[in-house]
Design a protein around this motif. Structure first.
Motif, PDB file in Angstrom:
ATOM      1  N   TYR A  34       4.514  -5.889 -11.990  1.00  0.00           N
ATOM      2  CA  TYR A  34       3.748  -4.903 -12.761  1.00  0.00           C
ATOM      3  C   TYR A  34       2.867  -4.064 -11.834  1.00  0.00           C
ATOM      4  O   TYR A  34       2.844  -2.840 -11.917  1.00  0.00           O
ATOM      5  CB  TYR A  34       2.891  -5.602 -13.819  1.00  0.00           C
ATOM      6  N   VAL A  35       2.142  -4.738 -10.945  1.00  0.00           N
ATOM      7  CA  VAL A  35       1.265  -4.017 -10.022  1.00  0.00           C
ATOM      8  C   VAL A  35       2.091  -3.107  -9.118  1.00  0.00           C
ATOM      9  O   VAL A  35       1.732  -1.951  -8.884  1.00  0.00           O
ATOM     10  CB  VAL A  35       0.414  -5.002  -9.185  1.00  0.00           C
ATOM     11  N   SER A  36       3.230  -3.599  -8.628  1.00  0.00           N
ATOM     12  CA  SER A  36       4.096  -2.800  -7.756  1.00  0.00           C
ATOM     13  C   SER A  36       4.638  -1.566  -8.467  1.00  0.00           C
ATOM     14  O   SER A  36       4.818  -0.518  -7.848  1.00  0.00           O
ATOM     15  CB  SER A  36       5.269  -3.646  -7.256  1.00  0.00           C
ATOM     16  N   SER A  37       4.884  -1.691  -9.768  1.00  0.00           N
ATOM     17  CA  SER A  37       5.390  -0.557 -10.550  1.00  0.00           C
ATOM     18  C   SER A  37       4.303   0.450 -10.891  1.00  0.00           C
ATOM     19  O   SER A  37       4.599   1.570 -11.286  1.00  0.00           O
ATOM     20  CB  SER A  37       5.997  -1.045 -11.872  1.00  0.00           C
ATOM     21  N   ASN A  38       3.042   0.032 -10.766  1.00  0.00           N
ATOM     22  CA  ASN A  38       1.929   0.871 -11.224  1.00  0.00           C
ATOM     23  C   ASN A  38       0.896   1.152 -10.146  1.00  0.00           C
ATOM     24  O   ASN A  38      -0.284   1.334 -10.449  1.00  0.00           O
ATOM     25  CB  ASN A  38       1.259   0.201 -12.432  1.00  0.00           C
ATOM     26  N   ILE A  39       1.327   1.185  -8.872  1.00  0.00           N
ATOM     27  CA  ILE A  39       0.367   1.491  -7.814  1.00  0.00           C
ATOM     28  C   ILE A  39      -0.206   2.884  -8.065  1.00  0.00           C
ATOM     29  O   ILE A  39       0.497   3.798  -8.478  1.00  0.00           O
ATOM     30  CB  ILE A  39       0.991   1.398  -6.399  1.00  0.00           C
ATOM     31  N   GLY A  40      -1.496   3.004  -7.860  1.00  0.00           N
ATOM     32  CA  GLY A  40      -2.150   4.292  -8.067  1.00  0.00           C
ATOM     33  C   GLY A  40      -2.488   4.593  -9.510  1.00  0.00           C
ATOM     34  O   GLY A  40      -2.999   5.657  -9.822  1.00  0.00           O
ATOM     35  N   SER A  41      -2.213   3.648 -10.414  1.00  0.00           N
ATOM     36  CA  SER A  41      -2.563   3.821 -11.828  1.00  0.00           C
ATOM     37  C   SER A  41      -3.676   2.840 -12.173  1.00  0.00           C
ATOM     38  O   SER A  41      -3.792   1.768 -11.569  1.00  0.00           O
ATOM     39  CB  SER A  41      -1.362   3.547 -12.724  1.00  0.00           C
ATOM     40  N   SER A  42      -4.479   3.198 -13.155  1.00  0.00           N
ATOM     41  CA  SER A  42      -5.552   2.304 -13.584  1.00  0.00           C
ATOM     42  C   SER A  42      -4.956   1.057 -14.219  1.00  0.00           C
ATOM     43  O   SER A  42      -4.110   1.147 -15.105  1.00  0.00           O
ATOM     44  CB  SER A  42      -6.463   3.015 -14.590  1.00  0.00           C
TER      45      SER A  42
END
Length: 198
Positions: A34-42
């Motif tokens: 999840y974190v890898s898919s959403n880098i740069g997102s809150s």
């Protein structure tokens, strides 16, 4: 690829799991994805937990467990958390931090080269470079606008906007707006892959 895969297996699957006696390996791996898919997102622990539960990706997760796993990933230097800072008051804000991965190659191992958002990958690279140069790095909040990075060292503050390209006039305007809304005289930069010969 084999080298990165070995690093991921050694750190995530062995070091973190064994050191912290993690019983739910699937939950940890899904948090990493999840974190890898959403880098740069809150991102928040609540948001991750809600996503995993509503999509039935894991049997059950709660935000406290997710938050603990995120801290384990930070302690192992797999991810870095950038907290939000109010530019005017200089106060750190407790919500809507962003996570960046320690190596974009690890992100590719984890996701299999899916969801490649060049803008967010560039943002990840800039974040890591600012850390390497000795800055403390925050996400800047200025009223209703957000500055990608507030970089702080002993000399003062600098503001950075990161965009893959600003050739489109609306994109350039969007990236300039948060910087123009800052009333101090600290250096302000837009970093982009656009080539501008001088």
């Amino acid at each position: 690829m084999a080298y990165l895969n070995d690093i991921y297996n050694a750190i995530v699957k062995k070091d973190i799991i064994e050191r912290n006696s993690i019983k739910d390996m699937a939950l940890l791996e899904n948090i990493v994805k999840y974190v890898s898919s959403n880098i740069g997102s809150s991102i928040s622990a609540n948001k991750i937990s809600d996503y995993l539960n509503s999509n039935k990706i894991v049997e059950k997760s709660n935000h406290l467990t997710v938050d603990n796993y995120l801290k384990m990933l930070e302690n192992a230097f797999i991810v870095y958390k950038a907290d939000r800072s109010d530019i005017r008051s200089k106060a750190l804000l407790k919500t809507l931090g962003k996570y960046y991965i320690a190596d974009t190659g690890l992100r590719n191992i984890i996701l299999g080269f899916r969801n490649i958002d060049e803008g967010h990958l560039l943002e990840n690279v800039v974040y890591l470079e600012l850390l390497r140069r000795g800055y403390q790095v925050y996400i800047g909040k200025n009223d209703d606008s957000e500055v990608d990075f507030v970089a702080v060292n002993e000399k003062g503050e600098e503001y950075y906007q990161v965009a893959f390209t600003v050739k489109d006039e609306k994109t350039l305007e969007r990236e300039l707006k948060p910087l123009n809304n800052i009333n101090d005289h600290n250096p302000k930069f837009i970093l982009t892959t656009d080539y501008a010969p001088y």
